[in-house]
Design an enzyme around this catalytic site. Structure first.
Site, PDB file in Angstrom:
ATOM      1  N   ASP A  15     -13.243 -50.849  14.617  1.00 47.13           N
ATOM      2  CA  ASP A  15     -12.571 -49.726  16.057  1.00 47.13           C
ATOM      3  C   ASP A  15     -11.637 -50.062  15.682  1.00 47.13           C
ATOM      4  O   ASP A  15     -10.989 -51.181  15.493  1.00 47.13           O
ATOM      5  CB  ASP A  15     -13.264 -49.723  17.420  1.00 47.13           C
ATOM      6  CG  ASP A  15     -13.286 -48.295  18.051  1.00 47.13           C
ATOM      7  OD1 ASP A  15     -13.579 -47.712  17.647  1.00 47.13           O
ATOM      8  OD2 ASP A  15     -12.940 -49.501  19.319  1.00 47.13           O
ATOM      9  N   HIS A  56     -12.699 -54.700  24.467  1.00 48.45           N
ATOM     10  CA  HIS A  56     -14.077 -54.191  23.915  1.00 48.45           C
ATOM     11  C   HIS A  56     -13.783 -55.960  24.632  1.00 48.45           C
ATOM     12  O   HIS A  56     -13.754 -56.835  24.562  1.00 48.45           O
ATOM     13  CB  HIS A  56     -13.795 -54.491  23.319  1.00 48.45           C
ATOM     14  CG  HIS A  56     -13.824 -53.116  21.450  1.00 48.45           C
ATOM     15  ND1 HIS A  56     -14.234 -53.898  20.431  1.00 48.45           N
ATOM     16  CD2 HIS A  56     -13.695 -51.869  21.537  1.00 48.45           C
ATOM     17  CE1 HIS A  56     -14.202 -52.090  19.993  1.00 48.45           C
ATOM     18  NE2 HIS A  56     -13.470 -51.735  20.764  1.00 48.45           N
ATOM     19  N   SER A  68      -9.953 -56.565  20.452  1.00 47.30           N
ATOM     20  CA  SER A  68     -11.602 -57.042  20.856  1.00 47.30           C
ATOM     21  C   SER A  68     -11.688 -58.487  21.096  1.00 47.30           C
ATOM     22  O   SER A  68     -11.261 -58.801  21.384  1.00 47.30           O
ATOM     23  CB  SER A  68     -11.862 -55.944  19.403  1.00 47.30           C
ATOM     24  OG  SER A  68     -14.007 -56.872  20.168  1.00 47.30           O
TER      25      SER A  68
END
Lengths: 284, 190
Positions: free
Chosen positions: B132, B39, B12
């Site tokens: 996540d 992400h 991310s």
């Protein structure tokens, strides 16, 4: 979350799908398995049943429970004017094509909570075609259809949706089409005047109208290949010759036999036109 | 140990930089696929694919719906969709709700990959500021696969590798520079 033995879970999932089909007539047997498994696991969590088998038990013995299950398995997520370039192409390329028909039937298949139906109605209104149009907005989830009819959405989405609207070539302000109250916006219900919301299941139901435009965005991604093929054939059969099909931005037609029935209008935007001439196998 | 058949990577915040480091050092020919979930907002792969393609020694492509997961290629999850791997080892997409505010979600990719590859999978968690991926990595380990986590102490954003360590643990917790060499060694081990 407790991790279960995959083989055991496979059996449970199979029984769950069978119960839904045989007890309630919903057939998820040809859904893409990975997403389906994930959604069923989420149902287990949401309803605190511990196992898929316990979900199945409730499905068999509590008639009303099926609606919770359908709600959980359809998880409708959408935005107004999602993928603005698509709506811009609809406005600039597709609506002028449709304008040659005196009456225009549009089928929005899998309309979920209706964001795209209202987007489409706004587009038609602004391009001066709305009075000639009948929009059939269908979904198999009754709760989603209820929300679609109401047209009430969280206000926090409005800003992004306004940006989408303008990026899609909108000539006013999206706020002209809704009223805001507290944390919600409500779409102008006049936009609904030529929309029929109806329950239709792409898996089990048949052709019900002759359409000039079929939109079905981000629904086929949930279907395994045989079901995708069947549903595309259903769209092909529903479309008039020269009618337009609009799919999700990243849905691929490459592997589907029905791809031969269509010619790309905008391949990158997944906008296709049903061929005017018959394909070689004699099928229209 | 079972021979690896796929590598999945999640990252991310700080991800693009970390990915460059790892992918640059992955040596061709690679006999298995690499699938990356980063992400990266709505612009997503439009920017990330060309960026990584400049640095990787293997072809970098957006993973395509229904297409087979191909060896020797670095596949990237598309922006705005969850990327899953079916058991028949083809890609699937979903627009289910975001997970930890993210779509694509690393959990979704990792969990489905664990189903598809079982013990023949390595999951790699890099820098990021989100929980996540932690649950997905736990799934990979539970299915007998291998978990490799970037050392949070040197990650640009430590929260994600730390969450992974807390929830899933790791077979290897390494500085970024040592991750690709380990993957090369695992992949080419007979």
């Amino acid at each position: 979350m407790e991790l279960t033995d995959p083989a055991l879970e496979d059996i449970e999932l199979e029984l769950f799908v069978r119960a839904l089909r045989q007890r309630h007539g919903y057939d998820f047997g040809l859904y893409a398995p990975a997403s389906l498994r994930r959604r069923v696991r989420q149902l287990v969590q949401t309803h605190g049943t511990g196992t898929i088998s316990a979900l199945t038990g409730r499905l068999l013995h509590e008639p009303e429970f099926v609606f919770d299950v359908i709600e959980g398995l359809s998880v409708p997520v959408s935005d107004m004017f999602r993928d603005p370039p698509v709506f811009r192409a609809l406005r600039e390329q597709v609506l002028p094509l449709l304008a040659s028909w005196p009456r225009i039937n549009i089928w929005q298949a899998g309309c979920a909570s209706g964001q795209e139906v209202y987007s489409l109605a706004i587009l038609l209104e602004e391009e001066g075609l709305y009075e000639r149009c009948q929009i059939y907005a269908t979904d198999f989830n009754p709760a989603a259809l209820r929300r679609a009819r109401e047209g009430i959405y969280p206000a926090r989405a409005a800003q992004a949706w306004s940006r989408n609207y303008l990026a899609a070539g909108g000539c006013h302000s999206l706020a002209d089409y809704y009223s805001a109250r507290y944390e919600f916006i409500k779409l102008d219900q006049r936009l609904r005047r030529n929309v029929s919301f109806a329950n239709h299941n792409l898996v089990t139901d048949k052709v019900f109208c002759e359409a000039q435009l079929v939109l079905c965005r981000n629904v086929l991604i949930y279907f395994a290949n045989p079901l995708q093929d069947r549903v595309l054939a259903l769209f092909s059969d529903s479309l008039v010759r020269g009618g337009v099909l609009c799919l999700g931005l990243r849905e691929s037609l490459e592997f589907a036999p029905s791809a031969a029935d269509f010619t790309a209008v905008e391949a990158d935007l997944r906008i296709y036109r049903r061929n005017v001439f018959c394909s070689p196998d004699g099928k229209a | 140990m079972a021979r690896l058949e796929a590598i999945v990577i999640g990252c991310s915040a700080g991800g693009p930089g970390a990915l460059k480091t790892v992918l640059r050092a992955l040596a061709p020919p690679l006999p298995l696929p690499v699938v990356v979930c980063s992400h990266s907002g709505e612009s997503g792969t439009d920017l990330l694919v060309p960026l990584l393609a400049r640095h990787a020694r293997l072809p970098v492509r957006e993973a395509r719906e229904r297409w087979p997961v191909q060896a020797g290629i670095i596949h990237l999850a598309p922006p705005g969709y969850h990327l899953l791997i079916e058991r028949d080892r083809c890609f699937a997409y979903s627009v289910d709700a975001p997970v930890h505010y993210s779509r694509p979600s690393i959990d979704v990719l990792f969990e489905s990959a664990a189903e598809a590859y079982g013990e023949r999978l390595a999951g790699v968690m890099l820098t990021g500021a989100s929980p996540d991926g932690a649950q997905g990595l736990a799934r990979i380990r539970h299915a007998g696969g291998l978990a490799i986590v970037q050392d949070p102490a040197e990650a640009l954003a430590p929260a994600m590798p730390q969450a992974a360590l807390d929830q899933a643990g790791a077979d290897h917790c390494l500085p970024l520079a040592r991750i690709a060499p380990l993957l090369n060694e695992l992949v080419h081990r007979e």
